[in-house]
Structures are given as C-alpha cells and as structure tokens.
Design a protein around this motif. Structure first.
Motif, mmCIF file in Angstrom:
data_model
loop_
_atom_site.group_PDB
_atom_site.id
_atom_site.type_symbol
_atom_site.label_atom_id
_atom_site.label_comp_id
_atom_site.label_asym_id
_atom_site.label_seq_id
_atom_site.Cartn_x
_atom_site.Cartn_y
_atom_site.Cartn_z
ATOM 1 N N LEU A 133 49.537 21.317 -5.559
ATOM 2 C CA LEU A 133 50.179 21.250 -6.884
ATOM 3 C C LEU A 133 49.282 20.540 -7.888
ATOM 4 C CD1 LEU A 133 53.863 20.467 -5.830
ATOM 5 C CD2 LEU A 133 52.934 22.637 -6.685
ATOM 6 N N CYS A 177 46.725 23.004 -8.972
ATOM 7 C CA CYS A 177 47.270 24.083 -9.790
ATOM 8 C C CYS A 177 47.750 23.592 -11.149
ATOM 9 C CB CYS A 177 48.403 24.797 -9.054
ATOM 10 S SG CYS A 177 47.795 25.759 -7.664
ATOM 11 N N ALA A 178 48.092 22.304 -11.222
ATOM 12 C CA ALA A 178 48.494 21.733 -12.503
ATOM 13 C C ALA A 178 47.281 21.175 -13.247
ATOM 14 C CB ALA A 178 49.534 20.638 -12.286
ATOM 15 N N TRP A 185 52.749 32.707 -5.346
ATOM 16 C CA TRP A 185 52.909 33.596 -6.499
ATOM 17 C C TRP A 185 53.457 32.853 -7.715
ATOM 18 C CZ3 TRP A 185 55.310 38.596 -3.832
ATOM 19 C CH2 TRP A 185 54.275 39.256 -3.136
ATOM 20 N N ARG A 217 54.956 20.512 -9.903
ATOM 21 C CA ARG A 217 55.213 21.948 -9.768
ATOM 22 C C ARG A 217 55.583 22.551 -11.115
ATOM 23 N NH1 ARG A 217 58.676 21.958 -5.904
ATOM 24 N NH2 ARG A 217 57.203 22.346 -4.222
ATOM 25 N N ARG A 242 54.605 21.517 -14.040
ATOM 26 C CA ARG A 242 53.386 21.619 -14.868
ATOM 27 C C ARG A 242 52.517 22.780 -14.405
ATOM 28 N NH1 ARG A 242 49.844 17.521 -14.415
ATOM 29 N NH2 ARG A 242 50.959 16.263 -12.884
ATOM 30 N N ALA A 243 52.410 22.940 -13.063
ATOM 31 C CA ALA A 243 51.577 24.012 -12.520
ATOM 32 C C ALA A 243 52.168 25.373 -12.877
ATOM 33 C CB ALA A 243 51.460 23.862 -11.009
ATOM 34 N N THR A 244 53.501 25.514 -12.761
ATOM 35 C CA THR A 244 54.138 26.789 -13.064
ATOM 36 C C THR A 244 54.019 27.097 -14.559
ATOM 37 O OG1 THR A 244 55.690 26.309 -11.293
ATOM 38 C CG2 THR A 244 56.261 28.118 -12.742
ATOM 39 N N LYS A 279 51.689 26.198 -16.488
ATOM 40 C CA LYS A 279 50.310 26.609 -16.718
ATOM 41 C C LYS A 279 50.115 28.070 -16.324
ATOM 42 C CE LYS A 279 46.026 24.216 -16.366
ATOM 43 N NZ LYS A 279 45.764 23.341 -17.486
ATOM 44 N N ALA A 280 50.697 28.436 -15.167
ATOM 45 C CA ALA A 280 50.577 29.816 -14.691
ATOM 46 C C ALA A 280 51.287 30.768 -15.643
ATOM 47 C CB ALA A 280 51.154 29.926 -13.280
ATOM 48 N N ALA A 307 50.006 34.400 -15.430
ATOM 49 C CA ALA A 307 49.450 34.599 -14.082
ATOM 50 C C ALA A 307 50.512 34.630 -12.975
ATOM 51 C CB ALA A 307 48.446 33.486 -13.781
ATOM 52 N N VAL A 308 51.777 34.284 -13.317
ATOM 53 C CA VAL A 308 52.819 34.291 -12.276
ATOM 54 C C VAL A 308 52.934 35.699 -11.708
ATOM 55 C CG1 VAL A 308 55.273 33.995 -11.800
ATOM 56 C CG2 VAL A 308 54.089 32.375 -13.292
#
Lengths: 306, 281, 122
Positions: A170, A173-174, A235, C85, C87-89, C91-92, C97-98
């Motif tokens: 995480l 990815c962040a 995903w 999570r 922040r990462a989502t 960003k995606a 990009a999801v």
C-alpha cells in the motif's frame, strides 16, 4: 494382523477424520509421504529466508529494516519448528540440512528467483506469503497432528507477515509514480512463478498426499482461492496482472487463467532455477566453514564451574 | 559550532546501527538454527537502540531517524571502525559482540548518571535489553573457549582482531571536554576505556585467554585446553597470528574517518533511501 | 518423594498444557497417580509427567518483556492501512488505472463491502 489389513484400517480411520500422532503406527507409505512433504516445507522456509534477507541490508527505512529482519527471522523459526516435526518421522535435522545443501531434496519454486528491487519484497510479503497462507490454512485440516499443531503457530505468524506485506504494497501504491512502477514491475516478474507455486492441475485420485489426507485441497482449488482474495485487491490498486485471460467466469463459478510454462516449473524445482546454485552454494559454504561451531555445540566439555 | 550532544548521540546511534546492520547479515545463515533466531533478535535490538538515539538527536537537529540513520554522507558517520568490519566468521562475530556489549554496558552505566535527563532516561530501556546481550555474549565466549581446540582457535583469532580495534569504541568525541564539564557525559571516554579493559582482562584471563590481550592467538608456552579429550595445543608458530594489532587501535571513526570496509556498509545501508529522496516507505 | 509436573492435552491437536502436579517416587507411579488426579472427569486425551527437577526454569521475566519498541513484530504495529489504501486507490482512480474485469460478486470494485474492509483496518 497383516500389514495390508492394518493399512486399510489406518486409511479408514484417516478418512473418518482421525488424526495421526508421531508415536502411532503408520504405513511406510504414509511416513514417507509425510516426511517428504514436511521436509520440503521446512526446506522452503529456510531457503525462503534468503531472497528477502538480501533486502535487510538495503531496506529503505529503519522501521522496514527492523520489520523485514523480524519477518525473515520468523521464516527461519518456521523452518526450525518444521524440521522438529519432520525429525519425529525418522530423519535427523542434520541429515535434512545436509541433503538440502547437497541439492538432494527440494524447496518451493518461488525461492529459486532473484530479488531485484524493494518491489520484490512487496510481492513476496503480500502475494507469495498470501499464496503460502492459502495453502497452509488448508493444511490445518490434514491428518498429521504434530504438523497441524505447528501450522497453527505458523499461520498466526504468516497473518502478521501478510499484514506487513500488504502495508509495504500500500505504501508503494500510494507513493510516487516510480514506487508504483517498482511494484508493478515486480508483479510482472513474479506472476508466472506464483501460478507455478500452486502446482499443475492434478488428478486427485493419483495424488498420494490427498490419499493420506496430508493435503485436503487440490492445487487448482487453492489457486482459485488465491485469485478470489488477491486479484481484486491488485486491480483496485490499479496494478495489472500479466495474464490477459485472467477473469472470473460467473457461469462456471471460477477464474479462467492462462497455464504457465510447466517445463520451466519442473526445471526450477529440480534445481535449475536462476538463483538455485548461487543460494545453495553460499549456504553450503557457510555450513562447511562453520563445522567447528557445530562441533563446539555438540560437545559437553569438562567445563569450569561457571 | 554544533551542539556536542549531537556528536555524542550520533556516535552512539551509528555504533548501534552499523553493528546491527552487520549482525543482521547472519539472519538466515547462522551456524545453528536456534542461534539464527537468537542473534537476529540481538541485531534487531541494536538497530532499535540506534532509533532511540537518533530520535533524541532529532530533538536537537529537527531531523527524523531515517534522515539521520540513512541520509548522511560517509564522512558524516561517527561509528567506531570495529563495528563496520565484515562478520568474517562466527569466532570474530562472537568476539566483537562480546567486546562491543561489554563496552555498551560500560557506556550505558555511565550515561545513566548523565545530568541531561532525556539521555539518562533513555538508557533504562536499553540496559534492560543489554542484559540479554551480555548473557548471550558471555555464554558463547565461554562455550567456544572451552570448546574443541578448533573452536578455541577461531575464538582466539577473533578476539585478537576485535581487541585490536576495540579502543576505537572509546575514542574521545569532538567536544568531549564540554560534555564532561556540563555533566552530560559523567565519565570521559578514556576512563570508560579503563573500566572496559578491567572487565575484559579479568574475564578473558579467567578463561585462560590472557594471551589474546597481547595480540597473540596462542599461549606462548603451549596451553592445556580443558576439553573432554584433553588435547594439548601445539603453539609452534603462534606469534604469526598477532598481525592485526597494528591497525592503530581502530581510531578515526568518531571523526568520520573510516576503514575501506565502510564503503560497502554505507552503500548497502543508505542506497535505497538515497535513491528516492523524500518518499515514504 | 519427588514432585512431578503434569501436562495434559484436551484434544490431540492441542499442545501440552500444564494441569498440576503429583508427588510420587518414580515415573510409573507418577503416571498412575496423575491419571486419577487430573483426568478422572474426562479432561483430555493424553498426558505426560516431568520431574520438577528436570524443568529448567528461565526465571527472568525482565528479559521477556519488550524494553524498546517491538511493535513491528505485532499486528498492531501496522496501522493506518485503511488510509494508505484510500490514498493508493485514489491515485489509481485519478490515473484511470483501476481495473474492472469480471470478478466474484462479493469483490465488486470499491463497493460498500470494500469500504467496510477499509474501516476494519483503521
């Protein structure tokens, strides 16, 4: 009672959910299968320490340096406990370690590969430990009681590793684009070995481990369970998996996926992986250079009263 | 003019970090499975101690522990040369572990009386872990010293090499006079060195290893080693092993002058952190 | 007479657990007496005895307690994962990009069950 009758009774007891203890009578086939399986598990923990261990020295923060050291320490601890269980089946720890470093016994395919970046640490911590957790949780239902007892503790520690691994993922990815790419590249490198890790789809009726309930799930059942948990998580983070066919088939109730190259898999587990010889040679050298320590540990010298 | 307390804290933290880094190399490959687990915890403890010192240094410098531990140029590190040396073998590892942890004990006992309260208070937790380190170091020292001749030889070689550079642990700090005058450092490095030498001399002598204090891996007149087999060591070319003494006592580290081995440590230790400035991990 | 510590198992899956002690002159007698002392109500499936003198006690609780920060060895040491999570989502999502490919119904993209999972991590 004849050996055959005894074996048939043993098999019936196992099929009825019975558990086997180290001191119990067991057919030779069971003993051999259990020993080989648990010895390979122990070997894999010990050899699995090496790829991650390379990043202890290079960890990107002091906190990660500590947590990765502790994690590798736990893996060694798993090997320690598993060798103990395997020993009771009739092979000494010294003999098992000697066979491992001589290349006579096997360890999991995923530990024959290099760790190129911190992204590989993320993949191992999240996906490979995840795959291991899926298989080991299923083994809690197996028939060999001493193995189950140790697996309970191992699974508890693996859950911690999983959380550690997901935390590393995480954070990447962040993080910056370079960090995300670092993880994506590592997933691309590791996906095929992870697919291979579960083993080829097998015929249950020919699987000796299933026969003795040393395993309770087929390779494919475990792989499907891994997909369920981990693919959606990747995903959602915008991380792709290098398999264009990978998708859940609603009608069939399972994931479709692309078979990896199984020849490569067999080559790797036979000891011809990219890092097999380097890692074994190094372990062999460390082992041979410290025979004197083992002698000192074996001896109970006439000590001064201390 | 920098605060001399920062130099003190960096010397303390860098010793712990670099030795913890070296110790951690054993994780996964130690010569005995159970020992692998034990020594890994000691490595982790030492790195954890470094974090404690860097955090305190951070209150004076405004820098976080990672910036201090992983973000300085090589000449900015204040660790003793002893701790940056490679692990060599288990004999050297035990010898250095012993020399270092006796030194850490002397140091923490000294600092517990510091008039700078945050420093004195920080020693409490570290000393609690140090008890296990000392127990561990002494038990291994004792076992190898009594071990078969081979083990005793490896230990003696390791001790000769480690003792030759151990004085570097007590190299005076920049600004030490001020630290002593202010009561931050209740005992000068030279006096701590004396205390350390008294302990080490007494303990090694009790094990019949006093010759290593003179830089010789072997007894000058042959030695009777109390193994179960009662072997007698042939000391024909004993003096040849005395080589390592000439390295100047392992001095220079407190001034940022390191051995050739530090380049490798620094590259490994700081490489990833430096390659991606300003990100979180 | 020696004292023997008694360890029992409630099921074969369980590790040995201390249940008490008996006084007995030898191993056989200790086993004999331990059975009726501790297992007469059906408390377990097996037990063992160890002479008290053969138990080597560490006796140093001070060395077992954490002195410095060891939270990295505990689940509780990994906090704020829900926030990471998110922040990462985000960003995606911002990067488009999801990946929304077919997946099991209970693993829908960013649906409420996903949010619940995040909340559990915080």
């Amino acid at each position: 009672m004849s050996y055959e009758t005894r074996t048939a009774e043993f098999k019936a007891a196992i099929d009825a959910g019975g558990m086997v203890e180290a001191g119990d009578w067991m057919p030779d086939e069971y003993r051999q299968a259990a020993l080989r399986f648990i010895e390979m598990h122990a070997n894999s923990e010990i050899m699995g320490a090496l790829p991650e261990r390379e990043w202890i020295a290079r960890a990107p923060s002091l906190r990660r340096k500590l947590s990765l050291t502790a994690k590798v320490q736990d893996e060694v601890g798993h090997g320690h406990m598993l060798y103990r269980v395997a020993e009771d089946l009739g092979k000494s720890r010294d003999a098992m370690i000697a066979d491992l470093i001589a290349g006579k016994t096997k360890f999991h395919n995923v530990f024959h590969y290099p760790t190129v970046t911190w992204g590989d640490v993320a993949v191992i911590g999240f996906l490979i430990d995840g795959a291991a957790l899926v298989t080991q949780k299923a083994l809690l239902e197996c028939s060999y009681a001493p193995y189950v007892r140790v697996l309970k503790r191992i699974c508890a520690e693996e859950s911690l590793h999983q959380r550690h691994g997901e935390d590393v993922v995480l954070e990447l990815c962040a993080g910056s684009d370079a960090q995300r790419q670092m993880f994506q590249d590592a997933v691309n490198r590791w996906w095929e070995p992870i697919m291979q890790f579960f083993g080829p789809p097998s015929k249950p009726e020919r699987d000796v481990l299933l026969h003795w309930r040393l395993k309770t799930r087929t390779n494919e059942q475990l792989r499907q369970r891994f997909f369920d948990t981990y693919v959606p998580k990747l995903w959602d983070l915008g991380i792709s998996v290098p398999d264009p066919a990978l998708a859940y088939d609603e009608a069939a109730g399972e994931w479709t996926w692309t078979q990896p190259n199984w020849d490569t898999f067999w080559q790797v587990v036979k000891g011809n992986g990219p890092m097999t010889e380097t890692r074994l040679a190094w372990r062999r050298w460390m082992h041979e250079a410290h025979g004197w320590v083992r002698e000192a540990m074996a001896e109970s010298p006439a000590r001064s009263a201390a | 003019m920098t605060d001399p307390r920062v130099d003190l804290l960096l010397a303390l933290g860098d010793d712990e970090l670099v030795l913890g880094h070296r110790h951690a190399h054993w994780t996964g490959v130690a010569p005995h499975l159970e020992e692998d687990l034990a020594f890994s915890s000691i490595a982790q403890d030492e790195i954890g101690h470094a974090v404690v010192w860097y955090r305190l240094a951070g209150e004076l410098t405004g820098k976080d522990p990672d910036a201090l531990g992983l973000g300085r140029p090589p000449e900015g590190y204040r660790n003793a040369i002893l701790v940056e040396r490679p692990n060599r073998d288990w004999g050297y590892t035990v010898a250095r572990h012993y020399c270092y942890d006796i030194a850490e004990d002397v140091r923490l006992t000294t600092l517990a009386d510091s008039l700078w309260t945050p420093l004195a208070e920080a020693t409490g937790a570290l000393r609690r872990e140090e008890r296990y380190h000392l127990l561990h170091a002494r038990l291994w020292l004792d076992r190898l010293a009594h071990g078969p001749l081979d083990a005793r030889g490896h230990l003696a070689d390791g001790l000769v090499a480690a003792l030759a550079e151990a004085p570097g642990l007590f190299e005076p700090l920049p600004g030490e006079d001020e630290l002593v005058a202010d009561g931050v450092l209740p005992l000068a490095s030279a006096d701590q060195h004396t205390r350390w030498r008294d302990v080490v001399t007494a303990e090694l002598t009790a094990l019949g290893l006093e010759h290593v204090l003179d830089g010789s891996a072997h007894h000058s007149d042959g030695e009777f080693v109390p193994t179960s087999s009662g072997e007698l060591l042939d000391t024909g070319d004993g003096a040849a092993a005395a080589g390592a003494v000439a390295s100047g006592g392992g001095l220079g580290g407190r001034l940022g002058r390191h051995s050739e081995d530090f380049a490798e440590v620094w590259e490994e230790l700081t490489g990833t952190y430096r390659a991606y400035p300003g990100v979180r991990w | 007479m020696d004292r023997w510590e008694v360890f029992g198992k409630r099921t074969l899956d369980d590790p040995w657990t201390s249940v008490g002690a008996v006084h007995a002159p030898d191993r056989e007698m200790a086993l004999l007496l331990a059975k009726e002392s501790f297992f007469r109500h059906g408390e377990g499936v097996d037990f063992a005895v160890v002479r008290l003198d053969d138990l080597h006690v560490f006796g140093r609780s001070d060395l077992l307690a954490f002195a410095t920060d060891k939270t990295y060895r505990l689940q509780a040491g990994y906090t704020g994962m829900g926030d990471k999570r998110r922040r990462a989502t985000a960003k995606a999502q911002a990067a488009g990009a999801v990946i929304d490919r077919p997946r099991p119904a209970d693993k829908r993209v960013l649906n409420t069950s996903h949010r619940r999972r995040e909340a559990a991590d915080d």
